[in-house]
Design a protein around this motif. Structure first.
Motif, PDB file in Angstrom:
ATOM      1  N   PRO A 275       6.297   3.204  11.334  1.00  0.00           N
ATOM      2  CA  PRO A 275       5.256   3.995  10.669  1.00  0.00           C
ATOM      3  C   PRO A 275       5.684   5.450  10.454  1.00  0.00           C
ATOM      4  O   PRO A 275       6.360   6.041  11.293  1.00  0.00           O
ATOM      5  N   VAL A 276       5.277   6.018   9.321  1.00  0.00           N
ATOM      6  CA  VAL A 276       5.505   7.430   9.018  1.00  0.00           C
ATOM      7  C   VAL A 276       4.206   7.988   8.450  1.00  0.00           C
ATOM      8  O   VAL A 276       3.709   7.500   7.419  1.00  0.00           O
ATOM      9  N   GLY A 277       3.644   8.998   9.127  1.00  0.00           N
ATOM     10  CA  GLY A 277       2.374   9.568   8.698  1.00  0.00           C
ATOM     11  C   GLY A 277       2.544  10.825   7.869  1.00  0.00           C
ATOM     12  O   GLY A 277       3.518  11.581   8.021  1.00  0.00           O
ATOM     13  N   GLN A 278       1.574  11.063   6.983  1.00  0.00           N
ATOM     14  CA  GLN A 278       1.569  12.266   6.146  1.00  0.00           C
ATOM     15  C   GLN A 278       1.219  13.479   6.997  1.00  0.00           C
ATOM     16  O   GLN A 278       0.319  13.445   7.842  1.00  0.00           O
ATOM     17  N   LYS A 279       1.942  14.580   6.771  1.00  0.00           N
ATOM     18  CA  LYS A 279       1.686  15.808   7.510  1.00  0.00           C
ATOM     19  C   LYS A 279       0.536  16.593   6.883  1.00  0.00           C
ATOM     20  O   LYS A 279       0.083  16.271   5.789  1.00  0.00           O
ATOM     21  N   GLY A 280       0.117  17.640   7.600  1.00  0.00           N
ATOM     22  CA  GLY A 280      -0.994  18.449   7.116  1.00  0.00           C
ATOM     23  C   GLY A 280      -0.704  19.140   5.805  1.00  0.00           C
ATOM     24  O   GLY A 280      -1.625  19.438   5.028  1.00  0.00           O
ATOM     25  N   LEU A 304      -2.283   9.731   4.213  1.00  0.00           N
ATOM     26  CA  LEU A 304      -1.506   8.551   3.825  1.00  0.00           C
ATOM     27  C   LEU A 304      -0.618   8.104   4.993  1.00  0.00           C
ATOM     28  O   LEU A 304      -0.049   8.926   5.713  1.00  0.00           O
ATOM     29  N   LEU A 305      -0.516   6.799   5.159  1.00  0.00           N
ATOM     30  CA  LEU A 305       0.354   6.208   6.172  1.00  0.00           C
ATOM     31  C   LEU A 305       1.335   5.274   5.471  1.00  0.00           C
ATOM     32  O   LEU A 305       0.923   4.377   4.726  1.00  0.00           O
ATOM     33  N   GLU A 306       2.625   5.510   5.693  1.00  0.00           N
ATOM     34  CA  GLU A 306       3.648   4.622   5.150  1.00  0.00           C
ATOM     35  C   GLU A 306       4.186   3.725   6.254  1.00  0.00           C
ATOM     36  O   GLU A 306       4.561   4.206   7.334  1.00  0.00           O
ATOM     37  N   LEU A 307       4.224   2.425   5.977  1.00  0.00           N
ATOM     38  CA  LEU A 307       4.727   1.437   6.929  1.00  0.00           C
ATOM     39  C   LEU A 307       5.961   0.773   6.326  1.00  0.00           C
ATOM     40  O   LEU A 307       5.875   0.136   5.272  1.00  0.00           O
ATOM     41  N   ASP A 360      13.392  -1.155   2.225  1.00  0.00           N
ATOM     42  CA  ASP A 360      13.402   0.309   2.287  1.00  0.00           C
ATOM     43  C   ASP A 360      12.267   0.937   1.487  1.00  0.00           C
ATOM     44  O   ASP A 360      12.199   2.157   1.339  1.00  0.00           O
ATOM     45  N   ARG A 361      11.368   0.099   0.968  1.00  0.00           N
ATOM     46  CA  ARG A 361      10.189   0.612   0.274  1.00  0.00           C
ATOM     47  C   ARG A 361       8.976   0.407   1.187  1.00  0.00           C
ATOM     48  O   ARG A 361       8.759  -0.692   1.689  1.00  0.00           O
ATOM     49  N   PRO A 362       8.152   1.460   1.410  1.00  0.00           N
ATOM     50  CA  PRO A 362       7.065   1.330   2.380  1.00  0.00           C
ATOM     51  C   PRO A 362       5.791   0.723   1.784  1.00  0.00           C
ATOM     52  O   PRO A 362       5.579   0.734   0.569  1.00  0.00           O
ATOM     53  N   VAL A 363       4.958   0.207   2.671  1.00  0.00           N
ATOM     54  CA  VAL A 363       3.590  -0.160   2.342  1.00  0.00           C
ATOM     55  C   VAL A 363       2.734   1.091   2.589  1.00  0.00           C
ATOM     56  O   VAL A 363       2.715   1.629   3.699  1.00  0.00           O
ATOM     57  N   ALA A 364       2.032   1.571   1.560  1.00  0.00           N
ATOM     58  CA  ALA A 364       1.258   2.814   1.660  1.00  0.00           C
ATOM     59  C   ALA A 364      -0.226   2.505   1.761  1.00  0.00           C
ATOM     60  O   ALA A 364      -0.794   1.865   0.868  1.00  0.00           O
ATOM     61  N   VAL A 365      -0.861   2.936   2.865  1.00  0.00           N
ATOM     62  CA  VAL A 365      -2.292   2.689   3.090  1.00  0.00           C
ATOM     63  C   VAL A 365      -2.954   3.982   3.559  1.00  0.00           C
ATOM     64  O   VAL A 365      -2.286   4.913   4.021  1.00  0.00           O
ATOM     65  N   GLN A 366      -4.271   4.028   3.440  1.00  0.00           N
ATOM     66  CA  GLN A 366      -5.025   5.221   3.864  1.00  0.00           C
ATOM     67  C   GLN A 366      -6.482   4.831   4.076  1.00  0.00           C
ATOM     68  O   GLN A 366      -7.021   3.978   3.351  1.00  0.00           O
ATOM     69  N   TRP A 367      -7.097   5.465   5.079  1.00  0.00           N
ATOM     70  CA  TRP A 367      -8.522   5.226   5.317  1.00  0.00           C
ATOM     71  C   TRP A 367      -9.212   6.583   5.428  1.00  0.00           C
ATOM     72  O   TRP A 367      -8.782   7.454   6.198  1.00  0.00           O
ATOM     73  N   ASN A 368     -10.269   6.728   4.637  1.00  0.00           N
ATOM     74  CA  ASN A 368     -11.001   7.992   4.619  1.00  0.00           C
ATOM     75  C   ASN A 368     -12.257   7.939   5.470  1.00  0.00           C
ATOM     76  O   ASN A 368     -13.120   8.817   5.373  1.00  0.00           O
ATOM     77  N   HIS A 369     -12.361   6.925   6.292  1.00  0.00           N
ATOM     78  CA  HIS A 369     -13.529   6.804   7.182  1.00  0.00           C
ATOM     79  C   HIS A 369     -13.067   6.838   8.635  1.00  0.00           C
ATOM     80  O   HIS A 369     -11.880   6.684   8.934  1.00  0.00           O
TER      81      HIS A 369
END
Length: 421
Positions: A275-280, A304-307, A360-369
């Motif tokens: 996992p790689v998370g988006q910074k501030g 955004l979270l890249e897996l 080498d391509r990530p799965v990009a997901v995000q939750w706003n709740h």
């Protein structure tokens, strides 16, 4: 009926096929003689290795030829090629016990259509392993350290190629067995195309006689071979095939053998990811190559979270030859498919359902709740379901693909929220 040879060059080998020629008052016909019976042609043969010349490399075979179109009657053509030698069949034998032809094949010539175990690998390769032992003698009353060094003969590849009927041969050692003077046996890993050095301490034997003894070691190398060969299609025509075999050679002739093929035990795998998370500041760093694959990831609400999908190896695959494990396999992701629904990730970055990508391509997901709670006010993690195509490569280069499914569990946190136990 007369017999000649047809030759098919392939790499560093020439594959010889017996051809029969028959002439009557009206017509002349020719027919190849493949090495197995088929319904699409009449003649077929069975080859028996009988002897070889260690200096010239010539090998002699006895060949039975049958006519499947005439109730499998054995035929005895007249040799019309100097490469056929005399058979010296015993006149007291029934004709069915006599060879039809006795070809003599020179070095680098092999019969077409013979699998490696039908060739003569033991005869031509059994003297291709050298083992030196120091000291050469020992006093059985004293502890003695024996040291053995092994090496392969410089012409081993040529001998193996002739002895297994394989052209363009590639070989490597996949395992060693060392049997010492006292009967102890060491198992050692493969060494590619190099020999090994091994040592063994002989325990003192107080009750032994007064004379010194000769030290000995039986070194057995298990070799994996791959190469090309000429076989026959259903119509009896020559065709090129790729083959593999495992063979054991030793410094003692009696310890060699052509082994059954390698046994490949599949790995036990689970779906995981780096996992790689988006910074501030909105940036996303590249994945850390030192990060082991995880089945659980943490993310920040609204980021955004890249897996990067990976295979978590619970138990590696193994390769076994002759009952001995020669090494472990490596498994890696070839491609992935996202099996989940839409998330809150921005449209230009989101991974949509049924998307397929490479490792080498990530799965990009995000939750706003915020993290959801169950009826007992316990947090409920999100899940990212994936299907992975995994490629497992074994020590001898054999490759197997498999598909696994599973989910990455994701916990959602607020900025500044501490998870305290």
């Amino acid at each position: 009926m007369s017999a000649t040879f047809e030759s098919t060059p392939l790499g560093n080998k020439v594959y010889d096929t017996i051809s029969l020629h028959e002439t009557d008052h009206f017509m002349t016909g020719s027919a190849r003689v493949p090495t197995r019976r088929r319904t699409n042609y009449c003649y077929y043969s069975q080859w028996r290795y009988t002897s070889s010349n260690a200096f010239s490399g010539d090998r002699r075979y006895g060949v039975y030829i049958y006519n499947a179109c005439a109730d499998d009657r054995q035929v005895f053509p007249t040799p019309a090629d100097p490469r056929f030698g005399p058979c010296n069949n015993d006149d007291s034998l029934h004709p069915s016990g006599k060879y039809s032809l006795c070809p003599v094949l020179e070095a680098r010539h092999v019969p077409a259509g013979l699998a490696p175990h039908e060739c003569d690998a033991l005869a031509v390769a059994s003297t291709s392993l050298n083992a030196t032992l120091t000291p050469g003698t020992y006093d059985p009353h004293l502890p003695t350290l024996l040291t053995a060094s092994t090496s392969f003969a410089s012409n081993l590849a040529e001998r193996l190629s002739d002895g297994t009927c394989l052209a363009n041969l590639d070989w490597r050692d996949s395992a060693w067995s060392m049997r010492w003077s006292d009967g102890a046996v060491d198992a050692r890993p493969g060494s590619g195309q190099q020999g090994i050095t091994d040592a063994h301490l002989l325990a003192p034997q107080p009750a032994a006689g007064d004379s010194t003894r000769t030290a000995d070691v039986t070194a057995v190398a298990t070799l994996h071979l791959t190469g090309d060969a000429v076989d026959f299609d259903d119509a009896g025509a020559p065709t090129v095939v790729h083959r593999a075999a495992d063979v054991q050679i030793s410094n003692h002739r009696t310890s060699t053998g052509l082994l059954p093929g390698a046994v490949y035990a599949p790995p036990q795998l689970a779906v995981a990811a780096v996992p790689v998370g988006q910074k501030g500041d909105g940036s996303i760093p590249p994945p850390d190559p030192r990060q082991p694959p995880l089945t659980h990831a943490d993310t920040i609400r609204g980021r955004l979270l890249e897996l990067f999908p990976r295979a978590l190896v619970l138990r590696p695959g193994t390769e076994t030859v002759g009952g001995a494990t020669v090494g472990e396999a490596s498994s890696e992701v070839v491609s992935w498919t996202y099996l989940g629904g839409p998330t809150d990730a921005p449209a230009r970055e989101a991974t949509v359902p049924d998307t397929t990508g490479v490792s080498d391509r990530p799965v990009a997901v995000q939750w706003n709740h915020a993290e959801r709670l169950d009826g007992q006010r316990r947090p409920v993690d999100e899940e990212v379901p994936l299907r992975l195509l995994i490629r497992t490569t074994y020590p001898d280069g054999h490759i197997e693909d498999q598909t696994i499914t599973g989910s990455i569990v994701v916990s959602i946190y607020y900025v500044g929220l501490m998870d305290e136990g």
